[in-house]
Design an enzyme around this catalytic site. Structure first.
Site, PDB file in Angstrom:
ATOM      1  N   LYS A  60      39.874  91.688 -40.890  1.00 20.23           N
ATOM      2  CA  LYS A  60      38.627  91.613 -41.645  1.00 20.23           C
ATOM      3  C   LYS A  60      37.846  90.440 -41.088  1.00 20.23           C
ATOM      4  O   LYS A  60      38.134  89.276 -41.400  1.00 20.23           O
ATOM      5  CB  LYS A  60      38.918  91.382 -43.135  1.00 20.23           C
ATOM      6  CG  LYS A  60      37.673  91.333 -44.007  1.00 20.23           C
ATOM      7  CD  LYS A  60      37.068  92.711 -44.199  1.00 20.23           C
ATOM      8  CE  LYS A  60      35.884  92.681 -45.163  1.00 20.23           C
ATOM      9  NZ  LYS A  60      35.332  94.018 -45.428  1.00 20.23           N
ATOM     10  N   ASP A  63      39.878  91.719 -48.751  1.00 25.15           N
ATOM     11  CA  ASP A  63      40.099  93.122 -48.390  1.00 25.15           C
ATOM     12  C   ASP A  63      41.313  93.303 -47.490  1.00 25.15           C
ATOM     13  O   ASP A  63      42.063  94.278 -47.640  1.00 25.15           O
ATOM     14  CB  ASP A  63      38.857  93.683 -47.692  1.00 25.15           C
ATOM     15  CG  ASP A  63      37.667  93.799 -48.627  1.00 25.15           C
ATOM     16  OD1 ASP A  63      37.872  93.768 -49.862  1.00 25.15           O
ATOM     17  OD2 ASP A  63      36.533  93.918 -48.127  1.00 25.15           O
TER      18      ASP A  63
END
Length: 242
Positions: free
Chosen positions: A37, A50
């Protein structure tokens, strides 16, 4: 395919859960997986982002790496500027993905929002990182009204940059799809020029991780190490004849 870029046609459409499903299917197929990410926004310093969510759902063998975190839920470039923090360049993202690819069979690079969300003041985007990596992009699209336009525009942007688009996955397929969603399912490949590679049921991210890992391959096509069949799914959800 050692690196796959995952981009949405917008935000809050199930991109992280789709990334987790792709990771889980790859792990089930015997591949080592990392998720990158590049920029996490809108999450506090001690909250899971995430990448951590992908690892939680897909399994403890998945390597999770985040390059930068910005406190406000904004585009990375804007969030970095407002926080007085350094931005990311496409080279930063590509170098990190390449390092992970040396020790993993598959690296999933999950973008922030849509394909052309800016990472820095120079206007660089996830598309620029995908070009440096020479990696294909998987598009995650919503099911409902408006998705045909946003998916077609994103596919057009990829082609204009001579980037490879692998296909489209519906990020949150409703349990009771309305007429627009059912029609969109059939129309998405036509308007985007890309194959439909899966449909992840809504609320899949709330499943117990063990069940998520078991079911993930059934939501994705063989190109993503799954067993999902677009023709069978289209037949099941064919819109009624007017």
């Amino acid at each position: 395919m050692s690196v796959l870029v995952v981009s949405g046609t917008g935000t809050e459409i199930g991109k992280t859960v789709v990334t987790a499903a792709v990771a889980a299917a790859a792990v089930a197929a015997g591949r080592s997986v990392a998720v990158l990410k590049p920029a996490q926004t809108g999450v506090g310093p001690d909250e899971p982002g995430d990448a951590a969510e992908v690892a939680r759902l897909a399994g403890p063998t998945v390597t999770a790496l985040e390059l930068a975190r910005y406190p406000e839920p904004l585009a990375p470039g804007t969030a970095a500027r407002r926080a007085g923090l350094a931005t990311l360049s496409p080279a930063d993202i590509a170098e990190a993905a390449a390092r992970l690819a040396r020790t993993h069979d598959l690296v999933l690079v999950e973008g922030a929002g849509g394909l052309l969300v800016r990472f820095d003041e120079a206007g660089h985007t996830l598309a620029d990182a995908a070009r440096l990596l020479g990696a294909p992009t998987l598009l995650v699209a919503p099911a409902g009204l408006g998705t045909l336009n946003s998916t077609a525009l994103t596919a057009e942007a990829l082609r204009a940059r001579e980037l490879t688009a692998l296909g489209v996955v519906v990020g949150s397929w409703p349990a009771a799809p309305d007429l627009a969603s059912r029609c969109n399912l059939a129309d998405l490949p036509t308007v985007s020029g890309l194959p439909l590679l899966g449909a992840v049921p809504e609320s899949s991210g709330t499943l117990p991780p063990a069940r998520f890992r078991t079911e993930a391959p059934t939501w994705l096509a063989p190109a993503l190490a799954g067993t999902w069949s677009a023709p069978a799914f289209l037949t099941a959800w064919h819109p009624p004849t007017p």
